[in-house]
Write an enzyme that holds these catalytic residues in place. Structure first.
Site: not given
Ligand SMILES: CCCCCCCC/C=C\CCCCCCCC(=O)SCCNC(=O)CCNC(=O)[C@H](O)C(C)(C)COP(=O)(O)O
Ligand SMILES: Nc1ncnc2c1ncn2[C@@H]1O[C@H](COP(=O)(O)O)[C@@H](OP(=O)(O)O)[C@H]1O
Length: 379
Positions: A233, A349
């Site tokens: 992303h 993440h």
């Protein structure tokens, strides 16, 4: 500082600064509220962000073509489109090899990095307490979907089990069935959990393999974990923002001047959207020759939505056809907002995985637009 230098600074800094802002929002404790608005399976993420390169290509190219005309310099207009096409082709190839795949049967770069740093498609369905592992899929919906898929695969291959596996197979299928039916923890003992997880892992890799990309792992209900997983992303939103800002430099001045020149016309179209309230219409029906009640109701309740829809259609057509730069700027703001949300969502993440996704997009787009900087400065 000249406007060109300002634009340069914005182009270079907007994405890293957005990611940094996300970290600061988290550091000062405002991240929780923002993270609550984030939905992996929401319409925006599934239809727009994940398919963002398509939307960015479409809007970007419509603007490039719509604003290509340079008065009296058709040759220069064609050269600009050729330069934009070259830059776009490089970025599209880079988008593809980094997120979709390098070649037939070879995963994308972001997944190769992950696998070579020890990542794997895991099936840690049950935790040591015999409950469904919260980290397995991150949400109840996704967990139920994954367990249903695993249950189908195990059931489909029930007869392919040898005698030793049969017992483990029936215990695994039974445990998953318990969870699917009660949506709570199965009666799996701690000692059995590891064996069942290992059996499910081996069966899924055996019947659905190879699960060497995040897309395959996600599709077959696995959990992509254990390696350095660059954020797709962050990569994608950065690539899209850098492309849109880079091409905006080619036609931005002309597009915004055209928009400014028609500001009152556009403002009139926007205000007409609101000039259709039923009370406002009812009052206007009074006047010298008052209308019958039925006629006034028709004028107050039926005509306004019709008039509003017509006004909205005119405004949409005007922006889409004559001022697509408005759509481009709306897309740019959307991608930056999604980039901020991704940076705030720290549980997806690590910072290093965000930074590697950012650098992967930033370096390529930086080189592409730095190379053309001289030509772009003349625009
Ligand atoms: C005069 C010249 C005209 C030039 C012609 C240009 C015309 C432009 C119009 C269209 C061209 C389109 C070309 C590009 C097509 C792009 C197609 C898509 O984007 S389809 C979407 C495919 N991807 C997916 O469905 C999402 C797959 N998922 C991912 O990629 C990843 O989830 C992620 C990268 C979004 C996130 O990574 P992860 O870490 O979450 O796995
Ligand atoms: N801005 C955002 N909005 C919604 N979901 C997001 C998001 N940023 C990241 N995610 C989700 O977080 C996970 C990790 O994203 P990434 O690796 O691309 O950074 C992905 O889940 P899925 O891949 O399971 O859909 C992705 O969909």
């Amino acid at each position: 500082m000249s406007s060109s230098k300002w634009f340069n600074a914005v182009h270079l800094l907007v994405c890293p600064v957005t990611v940094l802002l996300g970290y600061l929002i988290n550091a000062y404790g405002y991240g929780t509220a923002l993270q609550a608005t984030l939905n992996k399976d929401g319409l925006v993420n599934a239809v727009f962000v994940k398919k963002g390169w398509f939307w960015t290509s479409l809007v970007g190219w419509w603007c490039i073509i719509r604003y290509r005309a340079v008065p009296g310099a058709t040759g220069r207009g064609r050269r600009r489109i050729a330069q934009s096409l070259k830059r776009y082709t490089i970025l599209t190839v880079w988008w593809y090899v980094f997120t979709q795949g390098i070649w037939f049967g070879v995963g994308p770069i972001m997944d190769l990095v992950f696998v070579y740093t020890g990542g794997h498609c895991h099936y840690d369905v049950f935790d040591n307490a015999g409950h469904v592992n919260q980290d397995f899929q991150g949400s109840v919906t996704r967990t139920q979907r994954a367990l249903a898929l695993i249950h189908n695969v195990l059931t489909l291959h029930g007869d392919d089990q040898d005698h030793h596996e049969k017992k483990l197979w029936s215990r695994s299928v039974g445990s998953i069935q318990d969870v699917l039916q009660t949506a709570e923890s199965a009666n799996v003992t701690a000692s059995a959990a590891a064996g069942i997880n290992s059996f499910i892992h081996d069966q899924m890799h055996r019947w659905q393999g190879p699960l060497t990309t995040s897309a395959q792992c996600r599709r077959f209900g696995g959990h992509w974990a254990g390696g350095h997983d660059p954020s797709g992303h962050v990569f994608l939103t950065t690539l899209m923002c850098m492309f849109l800002l880079g091409e905006l430099r080619v036609f931005g001045r002309r597009a915004l001047a055209h928009l400014y020149a028609q500001k009152w016309h556009l403002l009139g179209m926007v205000t007409r959207l609101f000039d259709t309230g039923p009370l406002w219409t009812w009052r206007r029906c009074g006047g010298a020759r008052p209308m019958s009640c039925g006629a006034r109701l028709w004028r107050a309740l039926v005509e306004p939505p019709v008039a509003c829809a017509a006004a909205l259609l005119r405004l949409t057509r005007c922006i889409a056809c004559d001022h697509p730069v408005v759509v481009l700027l709306a897309l740019l703001v959307t991608w930056l907002w999604q980039l901020l949300l991704t940076a705030v969502a720290s549980h997806f993440h690590t910072v290093r995985e965000h930074i590697s996704g950012l650098l992967a997009a930033y370096l390529v787009t930086g080189v592409v637009y730095a190379r053309d900087a001289a030509a772009l400065r003349l625009v």
